[in-house]
Design a protein around this motif. Structure first.
Motif, PDB file in Angstrom:
ATOM      1  N   HIS A  69      28.874   4.099 -66.452  1.00 20.09           N
ATOM      2  CA  HIS A  69      27.647   4.111 -67.247  1.00 20.09           C
ATOM      3  C   HIS A  69      26.426   4.269 -66.347  1.00 20.09           C
ATOM      4  CE1 HIS A  69      30.585   2.165 -69.829  1.00 20.09           C
ATOM      5  NE2 HIS A  69      29.808   2.395 -70.868  1.00 20.09           N
ATOM      6  N   THR A  70      26.443   3.530 -65.248  1.00 21.66           N
ATOM      7  CA  THR A  70      25.286   3.533 -64.342  1.00 21.66           C
ATOM      8  C   THR A  70      25.068   4.912 -63.731  1.00 21.66           C
ATOM      9  OG1 THR A  70      25.741   1.211 -63.830  1.00 21.66           O
ATOM     10  CG2 THR A  70      24.249   2.385 -62.357  1.00 21.66           C
ATOM     11  N   ASN A  99      30.163   5.250 -74.320  1.00 21.42           N
ATOM     12  CA  ASN A  99      29.650   3.875 -74.346  1.00 21.42           C
ATOM     13  C   ASN A  99      30.332   3.059 -75.428  1.00 21.42           C
ATOM     14  OD1 ASN A  99      27.945   1.811 -73.418  1.00 21.42           O
ATOM     15  ND2 ASN A  99      26.487   2.217 -75.051  1.00 21.42           N
ATOM     16  N   ILE A 151      20.453  -1.133 -71.323  1.00 17.57           N
ATOM     17  CA  ILE A 151      20.958   0.229 -71.468  1.00 17.57           C
ATOM     18  C   ILE A 151      20.407   0.943 -72.701  1.00 17.57           C
ATOM     19  CG2 ILE A 151      23.069  -0.510 -72.673  1.00 17.57           C
ATOM     20  CD1 ILE A 151      24.510   1.715 -71.013  1.00 17.57           C
ATOM     21  N   LEU A 162      18.229   4.519 -72.900  1.00 15.00           N
ATOM     22  CA  LEU A 162      18.734   5.716 -73.576  1.00 15.00           C
ATOM     23  C   LEU A 162      17.736   6.240 -74.605  1.00 15.00           C
ATOM     24  CD1 LEU A 162      22.499   4.818 -74.182  1.00 15.00           C
ATOM     25  CD2 LEU A 162      21.542   6.379 -72.488  1.00 15.00           C
ATOM     26  N   ALA A 215      15.319   8.825 -73.126  1.00 16.64           N
ATOM     27  CA  ALA A 215      15.881   9.982 -72.411  1.00 16.64           C
ATOM     28  C   ALA A 215      15.685  11.242 -73.247  1.00 16.64           C
ATOM     29  CB  ALA A 215      17.355   9.765 -72.134  1.00 16.64           C
ATOM     30  N   ILE A 274      17.700   0.916 -62.494  1.00 15.90           N
ATOM     31  CA  ILE A 274      19.128   1.234 -62.627  1.00 15.90           C
ATOM     32  C   ILE A 274      19.974   0.105 -62.032  1.00 15.90           C
ATOM     33  CG2 ILE A 274      20.943   2.854 -61.963  1.00 15.90           C
ATOM     34  CD1 ILE A 274      18.996   3.899 -64.081  1.00 15.90           C
ATOM     35  N   THR A 327      22.276  12.593 -75.275  1.00 14.19           N
ATOM     36  CA  THR A 327      23.071  11.402 -74.906  1.00 14.19           C
ATOM     37  C   THR A 327      24.251  11.188 -75.841  1.00 14.19           C
ATOM     38  OG1 THR A 327      21.626   9.953 -76.223  1.00 14.19           O
ATOM     39  CG2 THR A 327      21.056  10.262 -73.892  1.00 14.19           C
ATOM     40  N   VAL A 371      23.674   7.251 -66.449  1.00 15.48           N
ATOM     41  CA  VAL A 371      22.267   6.965 -66.752  1.00 15.48           C
ATOM     42  C   VAL A 371      21.367   7.452 -65.630  1.00 15.48           C
ATOM     43  CG1 VAL A 371      20.574   5.109 -67.065  1.00 15.48           C
ATOM     44  CG2 VAL A 371      22.741   5.017 -68.282  1.00 15.48           C
TER      45      VAL A 371
END
Length: 322
Positions: A159-160, A199, A181, A185, A188, A98, A192, A163
């Protein structure tokens, strides 16, 4: 299913260039050489500007910032990649991944803003030369630099955080050579869709705004250059911004290749090679471009080289005498 807590403990597996296992050590050697070249090239630019008083102008202060971004960007990714290629241990902790993603995005945003600030600097220098020192003082340059770093670091913070709260129960294998990124995603298992919407709206905001400011600056610059009657005058005016313009074209070209493509054209393998263009070749090309296309830096480099040669010859003569 893996729980979020299990994933946080175990981290991710970076697939890297596993599709070419026989070339891992060759890739290690190539990336190590490129890393050393990038660090040395950008540090050379920083030292030359820092040690040369007449280069302490806004354009070169921005260039120092750009060199620091290149050094930080490559150091954020290549040392970990080199370690994985050498040890064949392809894991990275959840926090490390991350953090790497955040640093990458923040430096990318900062570079976009700095390139826009440099375009404005060239606009003032060519279109309003009589007001240059009033509009682009060193204090103003420092403000532009601070805002670029601050907004660049602030933009990917949301965003961080988002995530970091995702669940990754489907897999912990990232099909990339670093924590970008989009590959994160893709693995995941949490929905999302909201994140993707944010995003696509928030992410390009800085990029599009900075690009438009850069484009508008160069429209005025080109118009002002065309109004100069002598060919020599046009060439002299344009030569002051060719290095920056070249870097802008290369930077936005690689960013377009990385992120602004039809979804049908996305593939993990292509993403890796497009990412290499930005992560490795842009930081390597920037000092070369500014060395070759900037007359002031070229003169300082030649002068430094001649001084080093003179010192080397003097040292040899002293040794021979003894």
């Amino acid at each position: 299913m893996k729980s979020e807590g299990t994933l946080n403990a175990s981290g991710f597996v970076i697939q890297g260039f596993s599709e070419i296992p026989d070339l891992q050590m060759l890739l290690f050697g190539i990336f190590l050489i490129l890393y050393i070249m990038i660090i040395c090239g950008n540090l050379t630019i920083v030292v030359l500007i820092w040690k040369t008083i007449h280069l302490h102008t806004p354009m070169y202060i921005f260039l120092i910032n750009l060199s620091f971004i290149d050094i930080a960007s490559i150091s954020n990714i290549l040392p970990k990649l080199l370690s994985m290629l050498c040890t064949k241990i392809m894991t990275i902790s959840f926090t490390g991944c991350i953090t790497q993603m955040y640093v990458f995005l923040s430096l990318c945003n900062t570079e976009i803003l700095l390139l826009a600030a440099m375009a404005y600097d060239r606009y003032v220098a060519i279109c309003q030369p009589l007001h240059y020192f009033a509009l682009m003082s060193l204090q103003q340059c420092a403000r532009f630099s601070f805002v670029s770093w601050f907004l660049g670091g602030l933009a990917p913070a949301g965003h961080t955080v988002l995530v970091s709260k995702l669940n990754f129960c489907l897999s912990n294998n990232i099909n990339h050579f670093f924590c970008d990124i989009n590959p994160i995603l893709q693995i995941a298992c949490t929905d999302t869709s909201v994140f993707n919407m944010i995003n696509y709206i928030e992410g390009p905001l800085i990029g599009i705004t900075a690009f438009m400011l850069t484009l508008i600056s160069y429209v005025f610059i080109i118009n002002a250059i065309l109004e100069i009657k002598s060919t020599k005058g046009q060439h002299k005016a344009f030569s002051t911004c060719t290095a920056h313009l070249t870097c802008v074209i290369i930077f936005y070209g690689t960013i377009l290749c990385m992120y602004i493509r039809p979804k049908s054209k996305f593939s993990p393998k292509l993403d890796k090679y497009f990412s290499l263009l930005y992560i490795v070749f842009v930081p390597m090309l920037n000092p070369i471009i500014y060395s070759l296309k900037n007359e002031d830096i070229r003169k300082v480099l030649i002068k430094t080289k001649n001084i080093l040669i003179w010192h080397a010859q003097a040292s040899c003569q002293i040794v021979l005498k003894h």
